[in-house]
Design a protein around this motif. Structure first.
Motif, PDB file in Angstrom:
ATOM      1  N   ASP A 604       0.840  -1.199   0.000  1.00  0.00           N
ATOM      2  CA  ASP A 604       0.000   0.000   0.000  1.00  0.00           C
ATOM      3  C   ASP A 604       0.878   1.253   0.000  1.00  0.00           C
ATOM      4  O   ASP A 604       2.116   1.169  -0.030  1.00  0.00           O
ATOM      5  CB  ASP A 604      -0.995  -0.016   1.165  1.00  0.00           C
ATOM      6  N   ASN A 616      -6.033  -3.502   4.305  1.00  0.00           N
ATOM      7  CA  ASN A 616      -5.579  -2.693   3.166  1.00  0.00           C
ATOM      8  C   ASN A 616      -5.612  -3.459   1.849  1.00  0.00           C
ATOM      9  O   ASN A 616      -4.970  -3.071   0.874  1.00  0.00           O
ATOM     10  CB  ASN A 616      -4.166  -2.161   3.428  1.00  0.00           C
ATOM     11  N   SER A 648      -3.197   1.507  -4.866  1.00  0.00           N
ATOM     12  CA  SER A 648      -4.262   2.163  -4.103  1.00  0.00           C
ATOM     13  C   SER A 648      -5.372   2.508  -5.073  1.00  0.00           C
ATOM     14  O   SER A 648      -5.169   2.554  -6.294  1.00  0.00           O
ATOM     15  CB  SER A 648      -3.752   3.434  -3.417  1.00  0.00           C
TER      16      SER A 648
END
Length: 948
Positions: A604, A616, A648
């Motif tokens: 991440d 995540n 992301s």
């Protein structure tokens, strides 16, 4: 590039406005499944194999993912990278078959099935349990296969390799037989990583290191013969009243198995007299650290001695009656501790190696369940996880515990259970690294392989140099049996093992691994049966995948050994890259791959590995549902995969913006080819206008760079060059310049057909450039290219090769790439001036301006040769070229040497059709709102008067 604003209605039908059915909105999530169906209906993979007959093969061997759970972003990165390689190699003229595979045996699947059915032998039989494992693996393979296909990965999905297929299981056994035949297999009682949760040995690749809190203790081994020590040191016996050697360890539970204390033969040791009347032997390089740890305030050094002088000195075990020797080993380092190492050959690799040299007993008092076995003094039945405190209590009782503290340190853990491992000696089967010189063979072979990136070479060398023998046996249920008949007394394999293993393999081809579990020893061995028993071990799953070079590359005609490329994540230097290398060398004496490409982990934005526990994780299926698979593919192309890979939702959103720019460029090209037939309207290179010839030559140069980048697997460079070409070379320059020519002059004029020819070449080339990366989009736009998708062999962009009709500019061309770069730099300077005028409120659009260029020499001649075209290149209503000496006070310098420009507002009237402001507007009574050029273009040919 913006769409043109409509002119007055009476002139709209005189323009060649762009039009196309190629959608502006990608809507990838909806369109991509239809394209997948198209490829299936077309049987595209089979067509590619037919087309590839007679071509040179390129083999990327697929490292098998494990058949357990949905795919994650790491899977997506891996398979997309592989697909980009295979597709680019196909476009380069290779027959690039891709056979996907799955790793199907092993513990994770067992654990899944245990949750449902319980352990084998309890509620279900072992045979029923194995069948349940097979069925579970099949469901996971289907799940993952559909996900990989949804990513646009082209492969032989109808015929993958599965390590649990009967024929494959038989060939795994044949691979083992070949390694056995070559003398690399041996049975030994050696320390291995042992998982207390798995109740099984683990291979190096199944071990990961995490922080662990442990007791760190200094333990005293007292010298049993003080006179012997005094003589070795050259000291009076009276000086040594209570001598001993302190050791340091973080695993007190291993002390019951101690068989020696090791010193470094080449290090000097100090004999330190303490204030308590004892004499301790400590390594001089560590003396200051140890004294601080023990808080020794009053001490003196009696003498110093090399470690080699103390070999075979007898020491008293710290809490039992045994005597243990001092031994020597260069594995004793001065990084920490005391310079003396507690040695338990059953509980450590270095200990085992040095113990073998000194013929020490391999005493393992710990059972499979992690408890001390019956007969272990003091600790019988106690679990090792609880034994540390009991051992320390015993040391305190014997007054041999010098110091204790708690430390956090890196420690081996099971990669599945995430629990600490122990080292314990058990009878296991090993592929020896030294018996037939396998380590040396591996180090030599590594030198012959190309490693991408090159740091992969150093990484695997360090692992091969330091790795112990490979423990290939497991104590599990779901796996290929290590099918040997073992003598009940000697533990040796049957002398006819090779023939017997082939006989078992033949039965496995029909019945799978159940053949081993159901066969009769009497049937196979006859009179020898009473003396032998079947091995109950299964093979390490890394062995299964490690021999896929033998089980897949050899048997399938579209593949070959060695493979041209292995491509996996960086963790496979200790996994599949290594297991494949060792088995191939043991079997064939040759590495299984010519090139090895490594990519990093997906992390991440904070640098954390993606994990469900952290929260995540980004599910690739969700990205495909919202943005489409092509966005994931473009993201993979954009990253420098050699390092860790950031992911992301924000990054994916930015990637989709880049995608839109590329798609819009392609759409603009298609929209301006709506009335273009390449067989009827294409203009030869010699007839094309200078700017059009330039852009085709520019595309040729870009294509050369892209092909080189594809060949060297530098996909992020392709992404950059594609974006640069679409956004800058085309969007900000060429396509902007030719809009007027495309829209306002007669449809069949040479100038317009010249530009269309250039755009046709561009879209033909671009579709191929995009195909390995934007798989779905390239196929979609291919169907809209004039003349495509209808002829046999042209049904898909993937049946094509790199475009070969990008004509080069003649070497003698005056308007070459360097010239056009100067023109573009001039245009940039003019645009800066235009922007300043706009900001000052002196101008609106660029067509409200007149430009004068002041220069000299060769450039002046070339710009003048452009004639009227210069104003179209600058997108102004007027452009003049004057000598540098005539520049006025309004002129400003440009980035080009000795080139100045002046920008002034025009006073001419705006043409209603082309929007240029020209003195000729209003001179024609029939068309008072048009300029002379538009009048001609509306009423008649007059080709000589057109913009050229």
């Amino acid at each position: 590039m913006s769409e043109p604003t409509e002119p007055k209605k009476e002139y709209k039908n005189t323009l060649n406005l762009p039009k196309t059915d190629f959608p502006m909105k990608a809507d990838l999530a909806k369109r991509e499944p239809a394209l997948l169906q198209k490829w299936q209906d077309l049987q595209l993979y089979q067509k590619l194999r037919e087309q590839g007959r007679g071509r040179e093969n390129f083999v990327l061997h697929d490292g098998p993912p494990y058949a357990n759970g949905p795919i994650h972003l790491g899977h997506a990165v891996n398979k997309i990278l592989k697909d980009m390689v295979v597709k680019s190699k196909t476009l380069s003229g290779f027959n690039a078959a891709f056979v996907p595979g799955w790793d199907c045996h092993g513990l994770p699947i067992e654990l899944r099935v245990e949750k449902t059915l319980g352990k084998p032998g309890h509620k279900v039989s072992a045979a029923q349990f194995r069948q349940a494992c097979r069925e579970y693996a099949s469901t996971q393979i289907q799940l993952q296969s559909e996900a990989f296909q949804r990513l646009g990965v082209s492969a032989d999905w109808a015929h993958p390799y599965l390590t649990m297929n009967y024929h494959f299981e038989a060939n795994i056994l044949r691979s083992l037989a070949k390694i056995f035949q070559k003398g690399h297999l041996e049975r030994g009682f050696k320390p291995v990583h042992w998982c207390l949760d798995c109740s099984s040995a683990l291979a190096e690749a199944e071990v990961e290191y995490q922080d662990k809190t442990s007791p760190a203790v200094d333990v005293l081994f007292r010298v049993s013969d003080l006179a012997d020590l005094a003589q070795r040191l050259g000291l009076p016996p009276a000086e040594l009243s209570a001598a001993g050697i302190p050791i340091w360890t973080t695993t007190p539970w291993t002390l019951p198995a101690n068989e020696a204390v090791a010193l470094n033969p080449f290090v000097e040791y100090a004999v330190v007299a303490t204030a308590h009347g004892e004499q301790w032997l400590l390594a001089k390089p560590l003396l200051e650290t140890v004294v601080q740890r023990y808080q020794l305030k009053d001490y003196r050094i009696l003498t110093e001695v090399l470690g080699e002088k103390l070999e075979f000195l007898k020491l008293q075990h710290p809490f039992n009656d045994r005597l243990v020797p001092v031994i020597l080993g260069e594995h004793v380092t001065m990084d920490s501790g005391t310079g003396a190492v507690h040695t338990a050959p059953a509980h450590g690799q270095d200990d085992y190696v040095v113990g073998k040299k000194y013929q020490l007993p391999v005493n393992n008092p710990v059972g499979n369940n992690g408890c001390f076995v019956k007969g272990t003094p003091l600790f019988e039945g106690m679990h090792v996880s609880k034994a540390n405190e009991a051992v320390l209590a015993e040391l305190e009782k014997k007054q041999n515990l010098i110091h204790r503290e708690t430390i956090t340190h890196s420690y081996p853990h099971c990669w599945r259970h995430k629990t600490p491992l122990i080292f314990r000696a058990t009878p296991q089967w090993f592929i020896s690294m030294s018996r037939q010189g396998l380590r040396e063979l591996a180090l030599q072979a590594i030198e012959q392989v190309k490693w991408v990136p090159d740091w992969g070479k150093a990484r695997i060398i360090s692992m091969i140099e330091n790795r112990p023998d490979w423990c290939i046996s497991r104590q599990r249920t779901w796996g290929v049996p290590l099918s040997l008949f073992i003598h009940k007394e000697t533990g040796e394999p049957h002398p006819e093992s090779l023939a017997l293993m082939e006989k078992v393999a033949e039965r496995m081809e029909k019945e799978g691994i159940e053949a081993w579990h159901t066969l009769s020893t009497e049937e196979f061995l006859g009179a020898d049966a009473p003396f032998y028993e079947k091995s109950l071990d299964t093979l390490d799953v890394w062995f299964d995948s490690g021999v896929t070079h033998h089980c897949v590359l050899g048997p399938r005609p579209e593949l070959h050994f060695p493979a041209d490329l292995y491509l996996e994540g960086s963790d496979q230097h200790r996994g599949w890259f290594q297991s494949s290398l060792l088995t191939a060398l043991a079997m064939e004496g040759q590495a299984p791959y010519k090139t090895v490409l490594t990519h990093g982990y997906v992390i991440d934005l904070e640098g954390r590995k993606m994990s469900k526990s952290i929260g995540n994780v980004i599910d690739p299926a969700e990205v495909m549902k919202t943005l489409g698979a092509d966005i994931l593919r473009l993201w993979v192309a954009s990253i420098d995969y050699r390092a860790e890979i950031n992911a992301s939702n924000e990054i994916f959103t930015r990637t989709s913006e880049t995608y839109r720019r590329i798609r819009n460029t392609a759409r603009f090209l298609l929209a301006n080819l709506h009335d273009f037939d390449p067989e009827q309207h294409a203009v030869s290179p010699e007839q094309m206008l200078a700017l059009d010839r330039w852009v085709v030559d520019k595309a040729r140069l870009v294509q050369d760079e892209l092909i080189k980048a594809y060949a060297s697997y530098q996909f992020h460079l392709i992404y950059q060059k594609l974006h640069q070409f679409c956004a800058v070379d085309l969007g900000s320059f060429y396509l902007d310049v030719i809009k007027d020519r495309q829209y306002t002059i007669p449809a069949n004029s040479l100038a317009r057909r010249s530009a269309q020819t250039a755009m046709y070449h561009l879209i033909e080339a671009m579709a191929r450039w995009l195909a390995p990366i934007l798989t779905f989009t390239a196929e979609e736009l291919w169907q809209y290219i004039p003349g495509k998708g209808k002829k046999a062999g042209e049904e898909s962009v993937f049946l094509s090769t790199w475009y070969t009709h990008l004509a080069a500019l003649p070497a003698t061309a005056a308007m070459n790439q360097a010239y056009w770069e100067d023109v573009r730099r001039l245009r940039d300077s003019v645009n800066k001036e235009l922007e300043e005028k706009r900001n000052a409120g002196q101008l609106g659009s660029a067509l409200e301006a007149e430009v004068t260029v002041y220069c000299e020499g060769h450039l002046q001649q070339q710009l003048r040769a452009l004639g009227e075209e210069l104003r179209f290149v600058l997108i102004t209503s007027r452009a003049a070229v004057l000598p540098l000496a005539e520049k006025n006070g309004d002129a400003r310098p440009t980035e080009l040497q000795n080139v100045w420009v002046s920008v002034t507002p025009t006073t001419a009237t705006k043409c209603e059709r082309c929007w240029h402001r020209l003195p000729s507007v209003g001179q024609d009574a029939n068309h008072p709102g048009l300029c002379e050029r538009c009048v001609v273009n509306v009423e008649g040919p007059g080709e000589e008067r057109l913009y050229v």
